[in-house]
Design a protein around this motif. Structure first.
Motif, PDB file in Angstrom:
ATOM      1  N   THR A  99      19.134  23.207 -39.549  1.00  0.00           N
ATOM      2  CA  THR A  99      18.622  23.211 -38.179  1.00  0.00           C
ATOM      3  C   THR A  99      17.661  24.364 -37.947  1.00  0.00           C
ATOM      4  OG1 THR A  99      20.638  22.156 -37.363  1.00  0.00           O
ATOM      5  CG2 THR A  99      19.275  23.312 -35.752  1.00  0.00           C
ATOM      6  N   SER A 100      17.980  25.526 -38.506  1.00  0.00           N
ATOM      7  CA  SER A 100      17.120  26.690 -38.308  1.00  0.00           C
ATOM      8  C   SER A 100      15.739  26.488 -38.906  1.00  0.00           C
ATOM      9  CB  SER A 100      17.766  27.940 -38.919  1.00  0.00           C
ATOM     10  OG  SER A 100      18.034  27.737 -40.300  1.00  0.00           O
ATOM     11  N   ALA A 101      15.648  25.592 -39.913  1.00  0.00           N
ATOM     12  CA  ALA A 101      14.364  25.336 -40.564  1.00  0.00           C
ATOM     13  C   ALA A 101      13.620  24.171 -39.927  1.00  0.00           C
ATOM     14  CB  ALA A 101      14.579  25.053 -42.052  1.00  0.00           C
ATOM     15  N   THR A 102      14.354  23.230 -39.347  1.00  0.00           N
ATOM     16  CA  THR A 102      13.718  22.020 -38.820  1.00  0.00           C
ATOM     17  C   THR A 102      13.505  22.044 -37.311  1.00  0.00           C
ATOM     18  OG1 THR A 102      15.870  20.910 -38.580  1.00  0.00           O
ATOM     19  CG2 THR A 102      14.697  20.620 -40.680  1.00  0.00           C
ATOM     20  N   THR A 103      14.133  22.995 -36.625  1.00  0.00           N
ATOM     21  CA  THR A 103      14.023  23.060 -35.163  1.00  0.00           C
ATOM     22  C   THR A 103      13.279  24.323 -34.764  1.00  0.00           C
ATOM     23  OG1 THR A 103      16.149  21.922 -34.973  1.00  0.00           O
ATOM     24  CG2 THR A 103      15.289  22.987 -32.991  1.00  0.00           C
ATOM     25  N   PRO A 104      12.068  24.199 -34.232  1.00  0.00           N
ATOM     26  CA  PRO A 104      11.323  25.390 -33.820  1.00  0.00           C
ATOM     27  C   PRO A 104      11.900  26.002 -32.544  1.00  0.00           C
ATOM     28  CG  PRO A 104      10.117  23.405 -33.230  1.00  0.00           C
ATOM     29  CD  PRO A 104      11.303  22.959 -34.026  1.00  0.00           C
ATOM     30  N   ALA A 105      11.720  27.300 -32.402  1.00  0.00           N
ATOM     31  CA  ALA A 105      12.079  28.013 -31.166  1.00  0.00           C
ATOM     32  C   ALA A 105      13.518  27.717 -30.746  1.00  0.00           C
ATOM     33  CB  ALA A 105      11.109  27.653 -30.049  1.00  0.00           C
ATOM     34  N   LEU A 106      14.464  28.103 -31.579  1.00  0.00           N
ATOM     35  CA  LEU A 106      15.869  27.851 -31.268  1.00  0.00           C
ATOM     36  C   LEU A 106      16.315  28.519 -29.978  1.00  0.00           C
ATOM     37  CD1 LEU A 106      17.521  28.149 -34.795  1.00  0.00           C
ATOM     38  CD2 LEU A 106      17.487  26.118 -33.341  1.00  0.00           C
ATOM     39  N   ASP A 107      15.617  29.581 -29.576  1.00  0.00           N
ATOM     40  CA  ASP A 107      16.013  30.270 -28.350  1.00  0.00           C
ATOM     41  C   ASP A 107      15.852  29.396 -27.111  1.00  0.00           C
ATOM     42  OD1 ASP A 107      17.168  32.596 -29.124  1.00  0.00           O
ATOM     43  OD2 ASP A 107      15.465  33.894 -28.707  1.00  0.00           O
ATOM     44  N   ARG A 108      15.063  28.310 -27.195  1.00  0.00           N
ATOM     45  CA  ARG A 108      15.003  27.370 -26.075  1.00  0.00           C
ATOM     46  C   ARG A 108      16.395  26.879 -25.714  1.00  0.00           C
ATOM     47  NH1 ARG A 108      11.839  22.463 -28.080  1.00  0.00           N
ATOM     48  NH2 ARG A 108      12.891  23.021 -30.008  1.00  0.00           N
ATOM     49  N   PHE A 109      17.175  26.577 -26.738  1.00  0.00           N
ATOM     50  CA  PHE A 109      18.508  26.031 -26.521  1.00  0.00           C
ATOM     51  C   PHE A 109      19.488  27.120 -26.102  1.00  0.00           C
ATOM     52  CE2 PHE A 109      16.229  23.331 -29.486  1.00  0.00           C
ATOM     53  CZ  PHE A 109      16.412  22.076 -28.940  1.00  0.00           C
ATOM     54  N   ARG A 110      19.292  28.323 -26.634  1.00  0.00           N
ATOM     55  CA  ARG A 110      20.177  29.416 -26.233  1.00  0.00           C
ATOM     56  C   ARG A 110      19.931  29.788 -24.775  1.00  0.00           C
ATOM     57  NH1 ARG A 110      18.245  31.615 -31.480  1.00  0.00           N
ATOM     58  NH2 ARG A 110      19.766  30.975 -33.060  1.00  0.00           N
ATOM     59  N   VAL A 111      18.683  29.756 -24.344  1.00  0.00           N
ATOM     60  CA  VAL A 111      18.368  30.026 -22.937  1.00  0.00           C
ATOM     61  C   VAL A 111      19.057  28.999 -22.043  1.00  0.00           C
ATOM     62  CG1 VAL A 111      16.505  29.938 -21.227  1.00  0.00           C
ATOM     63  CG2 VAL A 111      16.224  31.277 -23.319  1.00  0.00           C
ATOM     64  N   LEU A 112      19.007  27.741 -22.439  1.00  0.00           N
ATOM     65  CA  LEU A 112      19.685  26.700 -21.665  1.00  0.00           C
ATOM     66  C   LEU A 112      21.186  26.981 -21.592  1.00  0.00           C
ATOM     67  CD1 LEU A 112      19.902  23.978 -20.232  1.00  0.00           C
ATOM     68  CD2 LEU A 112      19.885  22.859 -22.471  1.00  0.00           C
ATOM     69  N   ALA A 113      21.792  27.351 -22.712  1.00  0.00           N
ATOM     70  CA  ALA A 113      23.223  27.644 -22.723  1.00  0.00           C
ATOM     71  C   ALA A 113      23.555  28.803 -21.791  1.00  0.00           C
ATOM     72  CB  ALA A 113      23.674  27.965 -24.150  1.00  0.00           C
ATOM     73  N   LEU A 114      22.710  29.831 -21.780  1.00  0.00           N
ATOM     74  CA  LEU A 114      22.949  30.988 -20.910  1.00  0.00           C
ATOM     75  C   LEU A 114      22.813  30.610 -19.438  1.00  0.00           C
ATOM     76  CD1 LEU A 114      21.005  33.642 -23.018  1.00  0.00           C
ATOM     77  CD2 LEU A 114      23.486  33.536 -22.687  1.00  0.00           C
ATOM     78  N   ALA A 115      21.818  29.794 -19.126  1.00  0.00           N
ATOM     79  CA  ALA A 115      21.659  29.350 -17.737  1.00  0.00           C
ATOM     80  C   ALA A 115      22.870  28.531 -17.289  1.00  0.00           C
ATOM     81  CB  ALA A 115      20.375  28.545 -17.587  1.00  0.00           C
ATOM     82  N   LYS A 116      23.371  27.693 -18.172  1.00  0.00           N
ATOM     83  CA  LYS A 116      24.569  26.922 -17.847  1.00  0.00           C
ATOM     84  C   LYS A 116      25.752  27.846 -17.547  1.00  0.00           C
ATOM     85  CE  LYS A 116      25.682  23.549 -20.558  1.00  0.00           C
ATOM     86  NZ  LYS A 116      25.946  22.881 -21.851  1.00  0.00           N
ATOM     87  N   LEU A 117      25.859  28.946 -18.296  1.00  0.00           N
ATOM     88  CA  LEU A 117      26.940  29.895 -18.064  1.00  0.00           C
ATOM     89  C   LEU A 117      26.880  30.477 -16.654  1.00  0.00           C
ATOM     90  CD1 LEU A 117      27.206  32.077 -21.301  1.00  0.00           C
ATOM     91  CD2 LEU A 117      28.905  30.470 -20.436  1.00  0.00           C
ATOM     92  N   LEU A 118      25.665  30.733 -16.161  1.00  0.00           N
ATOM     93  CA  LEU A 118      25.523  31.352 -14.846  1.00  0.00           C
ATOM     94  C   LEU A 118      25.935  30.417 -13.718  1.00  0.00           C
ATOM     95  CD1 LEU A 118      22.201  33.336 -15.324  1.00  0.00           C
ATOM     96  CD2 LEU A 118      24.520  34.248 -15.175  1.00  0.00           C
ATOM     97  N   ALA A 119      26.058  29.137 -14.018  1.00  0.00           N
ATOM     98  CA  ALA A 119      26.559  28.184 -13.032  1.00  0.00           C
ATOM     99  C   ALA A 119      28.085  28.108 -13.058  1.00  0.00           C
ATOM    100  CB  ALA A 119      25.964  26.805 -13.287  1.00  0.00           C
ATOM    101  N   ASP A 120      28.708  28.887 -13.937  1.00  0.00           N
ATOM    102  CA  ASP A 120      30.165  28.872 -14.113  1.00  0.00           C
ATOM    103  C   ASP A 120      30.781  29.993 -13.290  1.00  0.00           C
ATOM    104  OD1 ASP A 120      32.823  29.014 -15.117  1.00  0.00           O
ATOM    105  OD2 ASP A 120      32.155  28.001 -16.948  1.00  0.00           O
ATOM    106  N   ASN A 121      31.635  29.647 -12.360  1.00  0.00           N
ATOM    107  CA  ASN A 121      32.236  30.647 -11.469  1.00  0.00           C
ATOM    108  C   ASN A 121      33.330  31.474 -12.134  1.00  0.00           C
ATOM    109  OD1 ASN A 121      30.684  30.061  -9.127  1.00  0.00           O
ATOM    110  ND2 ASN A 121      31.926  28.221  -8.763  1.00  0.00           N
ATOM    111  N   ARG A 122      33.638  31.194 -13.411  1.00  0.00           N
ATOM    112  CA  ARG A 122      34.669  31.980 -14.091  1.00  0.00           C
ATOM    113  C   ARG A 122      34.154  33.331 -14.561  1.00  0.00           C
ATOM    114  NH1 ARG A 122      36.344  28.747 -19.007  1.00  0.00           N
ATOM    115  NH2 ARG A 122      34.157  28.123 -18.930  1.00  0.00           N
ATOM    116  N   LEU A 123      32.851  33.542 -14.559  1.00  0.00           N
ATOM    117  CA  LEU A 123      32.292  34.798 -15.065  1.00  0.00           C
ATOM    118  C   LEU A 123      32.655  35.972 -14.165  1.00  0.00           C
ATOM    119  CD1 LEU A 123      28.665  33.814 -16.163  1.00  0.00           C
ATOM    120  CD2 LEU A 123      30.585  34.373 -17.650  1.00  0.00           C
ATOM    121  N   SER A 124      33.127  37.051 -14.775  1.00  0.00           N
ATOM    122  CA  SER A 124      33.352  38.289 -14.031  1.00  0.00           C
ATOM    123  C   SER A 124      32.000  38.918 -13.708  1.00  0.00           C
ATOM    124  CB  SER A 124      34.178  39.258 -14.866  1.00  0.00           C
ATOM    125  OG  SER A 124      33.430  39.695 -15.994  1.00  0.00           O
ATOM    126  N   PRO A 125      31.942  39.843 -12.737  1.00  0.00           N
ATOM    127  CA  PRO A 125      30.664  40.501 -12.432  1.00  0.00           C
ATOM    128  C   PRO A 125      30.021  41.156 -13.649  1.00  0.00           C
ATOM    129  CG  PRO A 125      32.250  40.940 -10.689  1.00  0.00           C
ATOM    130  CD  PRO A 125      33.001  40.227 -11.779  1.00  0.00           C
TER     131      PRO A 125
END
Length: 309
Positions: A209-235
């Motif tokens: 995947t690291s060789a066939t998928t460019p700009a993997l951080d696109r997906f990590r950014v999406l994952a992080l944004a999804k986390l911010l919609a989660d009310n379980r996160l502490s401050p």
């Protein structure tokens, strides 16, 4: 008899390596497991392989339409009967005592819902030492995992109840789906570590995947944004997620601008700017950002598939 652990191997166009991975599971010293292989629509003759066909009497093999590793693993879990799940990527190998040692670890630590072992890294046929940032550790690794995925897919063992209650892998993510799931789980759970190198992680081949998928951080950014919609996160955790999200957005946006993709760059710059206000609350704009990124990834996937035909 119900097995103690269900082993799931997703496979796509890696018949030779898949057979080696399967052999490493069948050689396990722990007998109480079931092996489920999900052929993710391979076109290299995997499903017709004679050796694999002969194995179908002792392991479960199911072929599905090609939808990516997230969907393949989720299908494997849907078929699983055991209370514990272990994943093995088709290009990796297990030491013969991997399951035995990790099952003992999970029995000795009944409060542990997810654990992993140490790994041996092989790249292009030669052993390499992973960078310090990849060093595995036990306990609360949520914040450390924001920049680097610290749970290895082929070394993990997770209680099936936790996997299912978490929603499993996000099937819309064609990369970093493991990073996304482990972070969601690590909000509430510490990771156990059996510090023994019981997995051989093989890298360097061109279909990774690291060789066939460019700009993997696109997906990590999406994952992080999804986390911010989660009310379980502490401050404190929310602040850390915002910091890494903004950092990754700005880096990716600079790359987009260099390639002349200005409208896309503006989206990620907007997310980086807006994120400053997301460290104290789950703002409505987060949902808009997630949907915009998902839409952009779908467009990129369509373009990529057209270029391959």
């Amino acid at each position: 008899m119900t097995p103690e652990v269900s082993v799931i191997i997703p496979a796509y166009n890696r018949c030779a390596m898949l057979l080696e991975a399967i052999a490493s599971v069948l050689a396990q010293s722990a007998p109480a497991f079931e092996l489920i292989v999900i052929d993710d629509g391979s076109t290299d003759g995997t499903s017709e392989n004679e050796r694999l066909r002969r194995m179908s009497e002792t392991i479960r093999i199911e072929r599905i339409d090609h939808r990516g590793p997230a969907a393949a693993r989720n299908r494997g879990v849907a078929l699983a009967r055991a209370p514990l799940i272990a994943f093995l990527d088709s290009d990796d190998l297990w030491s013969p005592t991997k399951l035995e040692r990790q099952l003992a670890f999970m029995r000795d630590n009944p409060g542990c819902a997810i654990s992993q072992t140490s790994e041996i890294w092989i790249r292009n046929g030669r052993r390499v030492n992973p960078a310090h940032r990849h060093r595995k550790r036990a306990g609360d690794i949520f914040i450390d995992s924001l920049r680097t995925c610290l749970i290895g897919m082929s070394s993990v063992m997770i209680r099936a109840e936790l996997f299912r209650s978490s929603g499993g892998f996000d099937e819309h993510m064609t990369a970093a789906e493991d990073y996304d799931l482990w972070l969601r789980i690590l909000i509430d759970h510490e990771a156990g570590l059996l510090d023994e190198p019981l997995v051989t992680r093989r890298g360097g081949h061109p279909d990774q995947t690291s060789a066939t998928t460019p700009a993997l951080d696109r997906f990590r950014v999406l994952a992080l944004a999804k986390l911010l919609a989660d009310n379980r996160l502490s401050p404190a955790r929310r602040t850390s997620v915002v910091e890494v999200l903004a950092e990754k957005c700005r880096i990716y946006a600079r790359g987009l601008r260099r390639r002349g993709r200005i409208d896309e760059a503006r989206l990620y710059e907007w997310i980086a700017d807006q994120a400053r206000g997301w460290d104290t609350r789950a703002a409505p704009e987060i949902g808009c950002a997630v949907e915009s990124m998902r839409s952009m990834l779908r467009v990129d996937a369509i373009h990529a598939s057209r270029n391959c035909t």
